[in-house]
Each structure stands twice: as structure tokens, then as C-alpha cells.
Design a protein around this motif. Structure first.
Motif, PDB file in Angstrom:
ATOM      1  N   ILE A   1       0.836  -1.208   0.000  1.00  0.00           N
ATOM      2  CA  ILE A   1       0.000   0.000   0.000  1.00  0.00           C
ATOM      3  C   ILE A   1       0.868   1.255   0.000  1.00  0.00           C
ATOM      4  CG2 ILE A   1      -1.680   1.332   1.339  1.00  0.00           C
ATOM      5  CD1 ILE A   1      -2.804  -1.309   2.370  1.00  0.00           C
ATOM      6  N   PHE A   2       1.964   1.207   0.750  1.00  0.00           N
ATOM      7  CA  PHE A   2       2.812   2.378   0.915  1.00  0.00           C
ATOM      8  C   PHE A   2       3.944   2.431  -0.121  1.00  0.00           C
ATOM      9  CE2 PHE A   2       1.108   0.929   4.981  1.00  0.00           C
ATOM     10  CZ  PHE A   2       0.398   2.043   5.381  1.00  0.00           C
ATOM     11  N   TRP A   3       4.487   1.271  -0.469  1.00  0.00           N
ATOM     12  CA  TRP A   3       5.630   1.250  -1.382  1.00  0.00           C
ATOM     13  C   TRP A   3       5.188   1.354  -2.843  1.00  0.00           C
ATOM     14  CZ3 TRP A   3      10.419   2.185  -0.144  1.00  0.00           C
ATOM     15  CH2 TRP A   3      11.434   1.931  -1.073  1.00  0.00           C
ATOM     16  N   HIS A   4       4.037   0.756  -3.162  1.00  0.00           N
ATOM     17  CA  HIS A   4       3.503   0.789  -4.526  1.00  0.00           C
ATOM     18  C   HIS A   4       2.162   1.534  -4.511  1.00  0.00           C
ATOM     19  CE1 HIS A   4       6.611  -2.033  -5.748  1.00  0.00           C
ATOM     20  NE2 HIS A   4       6.237  -2.852  -4.769  1.00  0.00           N
ATOM     21  N   ALA A   5       2.187   2.721  -3.979  1.00  0.00           N
ATOM     22  CA  ALA A   5       0.945   3.475  -3.792  1.00  0.00           C
ATOM     23  C   ALA A   5       0.332   3.888  -5.122  1.00  0.00           C
ATOM     24  CB  ALA A   5       1.215   4.717  -2.950  1.00  0.00           C
ATOM     25  N   ASN A   6      -0.983   3.726  -5.226  1.00  0.00           N
ATOM     26  CA  ASN A   6      -1.735   4.223  -6.385  1.00  0.00           C
ATOM     27  C   ASN A   6      -2.117   5.678  -6.075  1.00  0.00           C
ATOM     28  OD1 ASN A   6      -3.446   4.846  -8.451  1.00  0.00           O
ATOM     29  ND2 ASN A   6      -4.936   3.226  -8.022  1.00  0.00           N
ATOM     30  N   VAL A   7      -1.352   6.584  -6.575  1.00  0.00           N
ATOM     31  CA  VAL A   7      -1.526   7.993  -6.223  1.00  0.00           C
ATOM     32  C   VAL A   7      -2.802   8.594  -6.795  1.00  0.00           C
ATOM     33  CG1 VAL A   7       0.945   8.359  -5.945  1.00  0.00           C
ATOM     34  CG2 VAL A   7      -0.118   8.715  -8.204  1.00  0.00           C
ATOM     35  N   HIS A   8      -3.490   7.854  -7.656  1.00  0.00           N
ATOM     36  CA  HIS A   8      -4.742   8.357  -8.242  1.00  0.00           C
ATOM     37  C   HIS A   8      -5.968   7.868  -7.462  1.00  0.00           C
ATOM     38  CE1 HIS A   8      -2.435   9.823 -11.640  1.00  0.00           C
ATOM     39  NE2 HIS A   8      -1.902   8.612 -11.791  1.00  0.00           N
ATOM     40  N   SER A   9      -5.752   7.130  -6.402  1.00  0.00           N
ATOM     41  CA  SER A   9      -6.864   6.560  -5.640  1.00  0.00           C
ATOM     42  C   SER A   9      -7.024   7.262  -4.303  1.00  0.00           C
ATOM     43  CB  SER A   9      -6.628   5.062  -5.405  1.00  0.00           C
ATOM     44  OG  SER A   9      -7.586   4.542  -4.502  1.00  0.00           O
ATOM     45  N   MET A  10      -8.284   7.573  -3.951  1.00  0.00           N
ATOM     46  CA  MET A  10      -8.551   8.154  -2.636  1.00  0.00           C
ATOM     47  C   MET A  10      -8.281   7.151  -1.524  1.00  0.00           C
ATOM     48  SD  MET A  10     -11.840  10.697  -2.937  1.00  0.00           S
ATOM     49  CE  MET A  10     -12.848   9.606  -3.913  1.00  0.00           C
TER      50      MET A  10
ATOM     51  N   PHE B   1      -9.712  14.574   9.135  1.00  0.00           N
ATOM     52  CA  PHE B   1     -10.536  15.251   8.136  1.00  0.00           C
ATOM     53  C   PHE B   1     -10.365  14.600   6.774  1.00  0.00           C
ATOM     54  CE2 PHE B   1     -10.973  18.347   4.716  1.00  0.00           C
ATOM     55  CZ  PHE B   1     -12.253  18.831   4.932  1.00  0.00           C
ATOM     56  N   PHE B   2      -9.132  14.267   6.427  1.00  0.00           N
ATOM     57  CA  PHE B   2      -8.892  13.736   5.090  1.00  0.00           C
ATOM     58  C   PHE B   2      -9.269  12.268   4.961  1.00  0.00           C
ATOM     59  CE2 PHE B   2      -6.293  17.567   4.882  1.00  0.00           C
ATOM     60  CZ  PHE B   2      -6.672  18.036   3.640  1.00  0.00           C
ATOM     61  N   HIS B   3      -8.944  11.444   5.950  1.00  0.00           N
ATOM     62  CA  HIS B   3      -9.287  10.030   5.742  1.00  0.00           C
ATOM     63  C   HIS B   3     -10.780   9.785   5.930  1.00  0.00           C
ATOM     64  CE1 HIS B   3      -8.750   9.315  10.216  1.00  0.00           C
ATOM     65  NE2 HIS B   3      -9.837   8.625   9.980  1.00  0.00           N
ATOM     66  N   GLN B   4     -11.439  10.507   6.845  1.00  0.00           N
ATOM     67  CA  GLN B   4     -12.886  10.378   6.957  1.00  0.00           C
ATOM     68  C   GLN B   4     -13.557  10.844   5.669  1.00  0.00           C
ATOM     69  OE1 GLN B   4     -14.602   9.048   9.382  1.00  0.00           O
ATOM     70  NE2 GLN B   4     -13.412   9.191  11.263  1.00  0.00           N
ATOM     71  N   GLY B   5     -13.096  11.991   5.153  1.00  0.00           N
ATOM     72  CA  GLY B   5     -13.689  12.517   3.931  1.00  0.00           C
ATOM     73  C   GLY B   5     -13.459  11.622   2.737  1.00  0.00           C
ATOM     74  N   SER B   6     -12.261  11.097   2.591  1.00  0.00           N
ATOM     75  CA  SER B   6     -11.960  10.265   1.428  1.00  0.00           C
ATOM     76  C   SER B   6     -12.720   8.951   1.451  1.00  0.00           C
ATOM     77  CB  SER B   6     -10.452   9.995   1.352  1.00  0.00           C
ATOM     78  OG  SER B   6      -9.761  11.173   1.003  1.00  0.00           O
ATOM     79  N   LEU B   7     -13.013   8.431   2.651  1.00  0.00           N
ATOM     80  CA  LEU B   7     -13.848   7.232   2.722  1.00  0.00           C
ATOM     81  C   LEU B   7     -15.226   7.504   2.122  1.00  0.00           C
ATOM     82  CD1 LEU B   7     -12.980   5.818   6.257  1.00  0.00           C
ATOM     83  CD2 LEU B   7     -12.552   4.709   4.063  1.00  0.00           C
ATOM     84  N   GLY B   8     -15.779   8.677   2.406  1.00  0.00           N
ATOM     85  CA  GLY B   8     -17.051   9.038   1.786  1.00  0.00           C
ATOM     86  C   GLY B   8     -16.900   9.373   0.320  1.00  0.00           C
ATOM     87  N   GLY B   9     -15.761   9.990  -0.018  1.00  0.00           N
ATOM     88  CA  GLY B   9     -15.532  10.358  -1.409  1.00  0.00           C
ATOM     89  C   GLY B   9     -15.450   9.167  -2.334  1.00  0.00           C
ATOM     90  N   VAL B  10     -14.960   8.023  -1.836  1.00  0.00           N
ATOM     91  CA  VAL B  10     -14.868   6.808  -2.665  1.00  0.00           C
ATOM     92  C   VAL B  10     -16.235   6.435  -3.213  1.00  0.00           C
ATOM     93  CG1 VAL B  10     -14.433   4.326  -2.587  1.00  0.00           C
ATOM     94  CG2 VAL B  10     -12.792   5.896  -1.572  1.00  0.00           C
ATOM     95  N   ALA B  11     -17.252   6.468  -2.334  1.00  0.00           N
ATOM     96  CA  ALA B  11     -18.608   6.144  -2.795  1.00  0.00           C
ATOM     97  C   ALA B  11     -19.169   7.242  -3.686  1.00  0.00           C
ATOM     98  CB  ALA B  11     -19.520   5.922  -1.589  1.00  0.00           C
TER      99      ALA B  11
END
Length: 437
Positions: A122-131, A189-199
Motif C-alpha cells: 500500500i505504501f511502497w507501490h501506492a496508487n496515487v490516483h486513488s482516494m 478530516f482527510f481520511h474520513q472525507g476520502s472514505l465518503g468520497g470513494v462512494a
């Protein structure tokens, strides 16, 4: 030995009774660990996930505990940044609950990955385009912050605190806690928001898709808002439950009323925003994509109108109104009922954004997909609950979690003598001398 570790001036149950409680939770924990090992050794074929349900019971539980653990970052923000000093008497427990919730969330993700040895991908091969990459980074970093906030509580154990190095380390960490509280609020703020943003960005799933503010869908902000609103209610409910099990008052009413009032106003403002979002989706977003909103609540026996009624009204407006109205907020039965309804409301919201989103047809000619989790999924979902119970039991017994406990529960001379006779331990006598004085 056990008595020497218990905080001074407080009474705890006998060691055999404590071990019996640990054993009961340990059995549930062992069943969950066995199911977890089955999933790791035999693979995700131990689950009932399929092409429709790539996200299933685990992810619902993951999102739910992250929302419920929001009381940690929001209480820390209120105490250290906004200056609500009364909350210092419950902030320790909020941190402990947040620590349990976030460590449980990471455990669930490790099970869901199926190959925990590759978690570092997850950290070494991060998909930088994914929330979800942002979620993984912020979730891990905030768990590190919660660990730092929890360490001073461990260092304040009676025996550990006697070591000068640990005593000064704990004191200095408390002095810098405002920095960690601010960092935690920023990360949350960011991880809570991004969890909602995925949907919210799933334009192929019309039930979940939402309109955007710049690049952020409405669900990005609603998820953060709901965690800050409902997290304190979860803290209040667990505090009440702990008091009932312990048989004593642990936090003064003015602290409880303040946090309940703040949670109530946060819930009310959130639920108005959520209602506006729901109405906009019903009459604007869904029709623009060729769907009538009634399509998502019909032609099946399970996903019907009761869902959004239960979420918005029963789990939103009702607890919010109870908590903001002083007479109802100060009624113990109504306040506890409101916090329980709030917990159910936010859990239902996360359930809707995962399971119902997966179940809803994506084409007008498609049918609903039903899903029943396997016993392995259920056992591994209950696993964090047993783990949380064990950690709360150990922390409450040996750490000064509640600063007001001694004041609210003074030990009378008769009780002191009873404890001495029960323990028959010189260390217990020394520990109770201050209380006797």
C-alpha cells in the motif's frame, strides 16, 4: 502484585472475577482469531463475497468503527484547540476508545487484504490516483497519533510512574498533546472525507454517486461531519455502559451534559445537510442519470423506504433533538437512548454506503443482489469487539483513565477494611492509606 498496579484511592473487583471476565471475552477473541487465520491460510473463499460484493461485511464494519472512533479526534480538538477544558475528565477515555476503533479498523483491513505480509505494498507501490491511498496513509498516521496519546496513560500506572524517566516523559508528552490533537484532527478530516468520497465518485453506481464541489463529492464532507457528530455519542454511551458495569459514577454530569450538547448540535446540523443531499439526489442527480429515486427502494423485500427513514429521522433528528434540549439531555434514560439511536444511525449510514450500494441495480433491467455473510466474516467482525472489551477492562483496572473517579467514589473506612481483608496484601494496605486519610 495485582493490587500494587491498581491506581491509588480506587476500588476494583477481585482478581478472580476480573480474570473470569477476561476469559469470557477471550473465548470470543479466540473464535475470531481462528476465523481470521482461516481467511489468511485458505484465502478469501472463506467469505461470501462475489463479483457484486467486492466490499462486504468487513468494509461496513471498518467504516462504522472509524466513524464511531471519531470521538477521539473531535474531543481532542474541543479540549486542546477550542479550549473546552471540562472535557479533560473524559478525554482519556475518548482516546482509548479511538485507539481501539482505529486499531480494529487496521486489523479488519489486514484481514480483507487476504495477504497481510503484503500490507506494505500500500505504501511502497501506492496508487496515487486513488482516494483509498490517502485513506491508508492518513489512517496509519492517525493511529500512530492515537498511540502517542495513549502512551502517557500507560506511563501513569502506579508502578511505572515511580521510574523518574517515565514520570518526566509522561509529563512532557501531556505538555505537547495540543500538537498531536491538531495533527489528529487534520489527518482525520482527510481520511474520513476520502472514505465518503470513494462512494461519491462511483458514477457507475447511481445510488451512491453525488454531485461535486470542485473535485470533492458531497459525501466527502458528510462523512467527516458525521464522524465528528456521532463519535462523541459513542464515547458517551460506552462511558455510561462502563459506569453500569463498574457500579459507580466515573464522570461528573456537567462533563456528560456538555459533550452531549455538542454532539446533539453536530448531529442536527449534519442531518439537515444530509437531508438536503438526499433530496438533491432524489430529484436531481438520479433523474439526470435516467433513474427515478423510487427505483432504488422497490422491487425487493429488504431495501425499502424504511432505510432512509431510519437513518435520517430515527437515527438523526430524534437523537439530535433529545441531546440539544436541556430537560431531555439531563434525563438519563432519554440521553442514553439518544446516544444509542445515534450509534445505530451512523452505522446504518455506513451500511447503506457499502452494502446497499453494492446491492442496488446499476441498469434499469438489472435485479437486486442479496448477500449473506459467512460465519468467518461474522466472527472476524466480532473479533474487534472482544479485543476492545479486553483492552478497556485492562486499562480501566490498571490505568487512571477517569480523573474524577476518586472524588466521585470516596472509599469509606469500612470499605477500606473490607478491601484489606479481601486482598490480604500489604501492598493493598499501602495503596489505600491516602484514601483513608
Amino acid at each position: 502484585m495485582d493490587s500494587a498496579l491498581i491506581p491509588e484511592g480506587v476500588k476494583r473487583c477481585s482478581l478472580p472475577k476480573f480474570l473470569l471476565g477476561l476469559g469470557g471475552a477471550g473465548i470470543v477473541l479466540a473464535v475470531g482469531v481462528y476465523a481470521m487465520l482461516l481467511c489468511w491460510i485458505k484465502g478469501l473463499n472463506q467469505t461470501n463475497m462475489n463479483d457484486y460484493y467486492g466490499f462486504a461485511l468487513w468494509i461496513w464494519a471498518d467504516l462504522a468503527v472509524i466513524a464511531l472512533g471519531g470521538g477521539a479526534f473531535f474531543s481532542g480538538l474541543l479540549k486542546y484547540i477550542i479550549g473546552k477544558d471540562e472535557l479533560k475528565n473524559i478525554i482519556n477515555y475518548a482516546v482509548l476508545i479511538g485507539f481501539i476503533c482505529y486499531s480494529s479498523a487496521l486489523l479488519i483491513l489486514a484481514i480483507d487484504v487476504g495477504q497481510p505480509l503484503r500490507n506494505w505494498f500500500i505504501f511502497w507501490h501506492a496508487n496515487v490516483h486513488s482516494m483509498l491511498t490517502e485513506v491508508a496513509f492518513c489512517l496509519s498516521c492517525y493511529f500512530a497519533v492515537l498511540t502517542i496519546e495513549y502512551i502517557p496513560l500507560i506511563l501513569e500506572n502506579r508502578q511505572i510512574d515511580k521510574v523518574p524517566f517515565f514520570h518526566h516523559l509522561s509529563h512532557n508528552m501531556h505538555g505537547a498533546m495540543a500538537v498531536f490533537a491538531a495533527t489528529g484532527a487534520f489527518l482525520s478530516f482527510f481520511h474520513q472525507g476520502s472514505l465518503g468520497g470513494v462512494a461519491g465518485v462511483l458514477f457507475g453506481r447511481p445510488y451512491a454517486y453525488r454531485e461535486h464541489i470542485l473535485i470533492w463529492p458531497y459525501t466527502f464532507f458528510l462523512f467527516t461531519w458525521s464522524a465528528a457528530a456521532y463519535g462523541p455519542s459513542f464515547t458517551l454511551f460506552i462511558t455510561w455502559l462502563t459506569e453500569k458495569i463498574a457500579g459507580k459514577k466515573l464522570v461528573k454530569d456537567n462533563v456528560i451534559y456538555l459533550l452531549a450538547k455538542i454532539s446533539g448540535w453536530m448531529i442536527i446540523t449534519y442531518i439537515f445537510a444530509k437531508s438536503a443531499d438526499q433530496l438533491y439526489w432524489m430529484y436531481k442527480t438520479a433523474p439526470a442519470r435516467g433513474f427515478e429515486w423510487t427505483f432504488f427502494y422497490s422491487n425487493n423485500a429488504f431495501y425499502t423506504h424504511w432505510i432512509w427513514i431510519a437513518e435520517i429521522i430515527v437515527g438523526g433528528f430524534v437523537p439530535g433533538i433529545i441531546l440539544i434540549c436541556k430537560p431531555m439531555r439531563e434525563n438519563n434514560f432519554l440521553r442514553v437512548s439518544a446516544t444509542l439511536l445515534a450509534i445505530m444511525g451512523v452505522c446504518l449510514n455506513r451500511w447503506v454506503m457499502v452494502l446497499e450500494t453494492m446491492a442496488a441495480p446499476v441498469m434499469s433491467f438489472d435485479t437486486w443482489a442479496m448477500y449473506i455473510p459467512s460465519w468467518q466474516e461474522v466472527a472476524t467482525t466480532i473479533l474487534p469487539v472482544a479485543y476492545g472489551v479486553i483492552l478497556i477492562m485492562i486499562s480501566y483496572r490498571y490505568l487512571p483513565i477517569f480523573p474524577q473517579e476518586r472524588e466521585l467514589n470516596p472509599i469509606e473506612p469500612a470499605a477500606v477494611e473490607a478491601v484489606r481483608n479481601e486482598d490480604d496484601n500489604p501492598a493493598a494496605d499501602e495503596a489505600l492509606e491516602p484514601a483513608k486519610a
